[in-house]
Design a protein around this motif. Sequence first.
Motif, short mmCIF file in Angstrom:
data_model
loop_
_atom_site.label_atom_id
_atom_site.label_comp_id
_atom_site.label_asym_id
_atom_site.label_seq_id
_atom_site.Cartn_x
_atom_site.Cartn_y
_atom_site.Cartn_z
N ASP A 64 0.65 -1.06 -0.05
CA ASP A 64 0.04 -0.16 0.04
C ASP A 64 1.06 1.65 0.06
N TRP A 65 1.61 2.14 -1.00
CA TRP A 65 2.58 2.85 -0.99
C TRP A 65 1.15 4.60 -0.65
N ARG A 66 -0.01 4.33 -0.46
CA ARG A 66 0.17 5.77 0.27
C ARG A 66 -0.13 4.99 2.09
N GLN A 67 0.09 3.56 2.56
CA GLN A 67 0.56 3.83 3.84
C GLN A 67 1.42 4.40 4.48
N MET A 89 1.96 10.01 -6.53
CA MET A 89 2.11 9.59 -5.38
C MET A 89 3.16 10.53 -5.23
N ALA A 92 1.24 12.91 -3.22
CA ALA A 92 1.06 12.73 -1.99
C ALA A 92 1.61 12.93 -0.90
#
Length: 371
Positions: A64-67, A89, A92
């Motif tokens: 999970d790149w957002r995590q 990315m 974010a």
Amino acid sequence: MTQARPLGVALIGTGFMGKCHAMAWRNVATVFGGAHPRLQVLCDMPDRAEAMAAQFGFARGTDDWRQAVADPQVDVVSITTPNGLHRPMAEAALRAGKHVWLEKPMALTLADAQAMADLAADHPGQVTLLGYNYLRSPAFQAARDLVAKGAIGRLLAFRGVYDEDYSADPLLPWSWRMTHEGGGLGALGDLGCHLVSLMVALMGPVDQVTAMTQIAVPQRPSPQGPRAVENEDSALALIRFASGAQGSFATSRVARGRKCRLQWEVHGGDGTLVFDQENMNELWVHQAGQPGFVRHLTGPEQPDFAAFCPGAGHNFGFNEQKVIECRDLMRAIEGQGPATPDFAQGLEIERVIHAMAASDGRTVTMKEFQG
């Protein structure tokens, strides 16, 4: 600003450049001193994340790149993913208060790059750096110093070529790299932007370009049948710099037999510089009054070489350039100087390659590509 704790790092992507970033993060303190960064989290596909985190020395893996971007233990995010993920990315990470180290090309489109540069400008306390590692070669740094000192006189012309053959085989399967949606530009975005970064660092801003592009293999095989190639396999351009100097530019991903033919030369009123990345430990210099060129081997007298090795002629390598780039990023985060090229400077590189892509044989001024 001085970090109260060693930098916490998130790495997204474990391919060619992901591994290169990981080696840089692991080696930067060994080479240049200071605190070792904390390798906090590595992000990749579910079947790879944990194994690659262990291999690369990161504390944990996630898919999970957002995590990963939001992790409070993370201060800087290395992004080495396919091009279509660069903008979401990077944006974010900036919004999460992180510094960003992003591989080139900056984005799929010029509009995306503009939006990213605008957002970075709204976060002046956060460092952005684009992965133009060839700028860190000791030979290139020495060449740039010679130009800045006037060692070859007034700059007259630049000639540059960046050719590879990774797409030369017409039976190579179709991939996201060959689409506007997934890859953006083709050879210009993969290879040509590197050449532009070097060209601008040596010659200054570009004023106008006249270019042509070519799709050498219009269709590629895929499991669903032949699929169209949307972006260019090669590009040629004539250039006029803001200084009045002229230039020529060529790049191809279908040049049979070429592996990393990144060659450039600068002609000045009092001399010439010549470099070839396939012989990256040599810089050839001619100055007025000499009978020919002098071959200079990389060695401790050139910038950053001695930090790796005390002996001249002991070859420098591709990955070492990335360690220097990592050092420059860390210095910028600590307030010890700018990171270059940042997103604002990267936008100027994007303008040049997108102007080339749009030219179709007509002369395009860079004013047409201003935001």
